[in-house]
Write a protein that holds these residues in place. Structure first.
Motif, short mmCIF file in Angstrom:
data_model
loop_
_atom_site.label_atom_id
_atom_site.label_comp_id
_atom_site.label_asym_id
_atom_site.label_seq_id
_atom_site.Cartn_x
_atom_site.Cartn_y
_atom_site.Cartn_z
N PRO A 44 -2.51 5.28 10.75
CA PRO A 44 -3.55 6.21 10.30
C PRO A 44 -2.98 7.27 9.35
O PRO A 44 -1.84 7.69 9.47
CB PRO A 44 -4.05 6.86 11.58
CG PRO A 44 -3.74 5.88 12.64
CD PRO A 44 -2.44 5.23 12.21
N ASP A 48 -8.66 11.61 4.19
CA ASP A 48 -9.76 10.65 4.07
C ASP A 48 -9.37 9.63 3.00
O ASP A 48 -8.60 9.93 2.08
CB ASP A 48 -11.05 11.36 3.64
CG ASP A 48 -11.62 12.25 4.73
OD1 ASP A 48 -11.38 11.98 5.92
OD2 ASP A 48 -12.34 13.20 4.37
N THR A 62 -11.36 -1.60 12.82
CA THR A 62 -11.20 -0.20 13.25
C THR A 62 -11.64 -0.13 14.71
O THR A 62 -12.23 -1.09 15.23
CB THR A 62 -12.08 0.75 12.41
OG1 THR A 62 -13.44 0.56 12.76
CG2 THR A 62 -11.86 0.54 10.92
N PRO A 63 -11.41 0.98 15.40
CA PRO A 63 -11.87 1.09 16.79
C PRO A 63 -13.38 0.98 16.93
O PRO A 63 -13.88 0.65 18.00
CB PRO A 63 -11.39 2.49 17.21
CG PRO A 63 -10.24 2.79 16.32
CD PRO A 63 -10.58 2.13 15.01
N THR A 64 -14.13 1.25 15.85
CA THR A 64 -15.59 1.23 15.95
C THR A 64 -16.20 -0.09 15.47
O THR A 64 -17.42 -0.24 15.53
CB THR A 64 -16.20 2.40 15.15
OG1 THR A 64 -15.77 2.30 13.79
CG2 THR A 64 -15.77 3.73 15.73
N VAL A 77 -12.69 5.32 5.18
CA VAL A 77 -11.97 5.48 6.44
C VAL A 77 -11.64 6.97 6.58
O VAL A 77 -10.89 7.51 5.76
CB VAL A 77 -10.67 4.64 6.47
CG1 VAL A 77 -9.93 4.86 7.78
CG2 VAL A 77 -10.98 3.16 6.26
N PRO A 78 -12.20 7.64 7.59
CA PRO A 78 -11.90 9.06 7.76
C PRO A 78 -10.46 9.29 8.20
O PRO A 78 -9.84 8.41 8.81
CB PRO A 78 -12.89 9.52 8.84
CG PRO A 78 -13.29 8.29 9.56
CD PRO A 78 -13.13 7.14 8.61
N GLU A 81 -8.28 7.80 11.49
CA GLU A 81 -8.84 6.59 12.11
C GLU A 81 -7.90 5.39 11.94
O GLU A 81 -7.46 5.10 10.84
CB GLU A 81 -10.20 6.24 11.50
CG GLU A 81 -10.84 5.03 12.19
CD GLU A 81 -12.24 4.76 11.69
OE1 GLU A 81 -13.18 5.13 12.41
OE2 GLU A 81 -12.38 4.21 10.59
N GLU A 82 -7.61 4.73 13.05
CA GLU A 82 -6.83 3.49 13.02
C GLU A 82 -7.61 2.47 12.20
O GLU A 82 -8.83 2.34 12.36
CB GLU A 82 -6.64 2.92 14.43
CG GLU A 82 -5.58 3.59 15.24
CD GLU A 82 -4.19 3.07 14.94
OE1 GLU A 82 -4.03 2.00 14.28
OE2 GLU A 82 -3.24 3.75 15.33
N HIS A 83 -6.92 1.74 11.35
CA HIS A 83 -7.57 0.67 10.58
C HIS A 83 -6.50 -0.29 10.09
O HIS A 83 -5.35 0.08 9.89
CB HIS A 83 -8.37 1.25 9.40
CG HIS A 83 -7.55 2.03 8.43
ND1 HIS A 83 -7.07 3.30 8.71
CD2 HIS A 83 -7.12 1.75 7.18
CE1 HIS A 83 -6.38 3.75 7.68
NE2 HIS A 83 -6.40 2.82 6.73
#
Length: 108
Positions: A44, A48, A62-64, A77-78, A81-83
């Motif tokens: 991460p 941003d 991502t987690p979402t 990707v804010p 945030e993991e991505h």
């Protein structure tokens, strides 16, 4: 004004590769290339981030959630945030914009 040559163009890396083209206090722009079957090892960021897929196909996770991406996809990707890009089926080239500049919030 400045024309940023080479931004978002495939660079033929042997492994995942990030090249920064422009850095000013409020933003930075670069190109991230991941070859077919490559591994995205990024962690991460403190800024941003916007990705614009210029070539290739993959899945971003991502987690979402997760989504298939290809040319023309724009991904926000804010900060924090993991991505990760996975299942890279075509050489993936991403134009990347960080706000503020990449690494500028590190250590805060």
């Amino acid at each position: 004004m400045q024309i940023i040559k080479g931004a978002g163009e495939w660079a033929q890396p042997e492994a995942s590769d990030w090249v920064e083209h422009l850095k000013v206090p409020d933003l930075s722009i670069g190109t991230y290339c991941i070859p077919v079957g490559g591994v995205d090892k990024q962690s991460p960021h403190t800024e941003d981030e916007i990705y614009v897929v210029t070539t290739g196909r993959a899945r971003i996770v991502t987690p979402t959630g997760e989504e298939q991406v290809g040319p023309g996809a724009v991904i926000f990707v804010p900060a924090g945030e993991e991505h990760r890009f996975v299942d890279i089926t075509e050489n993936l080239t991403l134009l990347v914009v960080f706000g503020p500049a990449y690494g500028s919030r590190a250590g805060r």
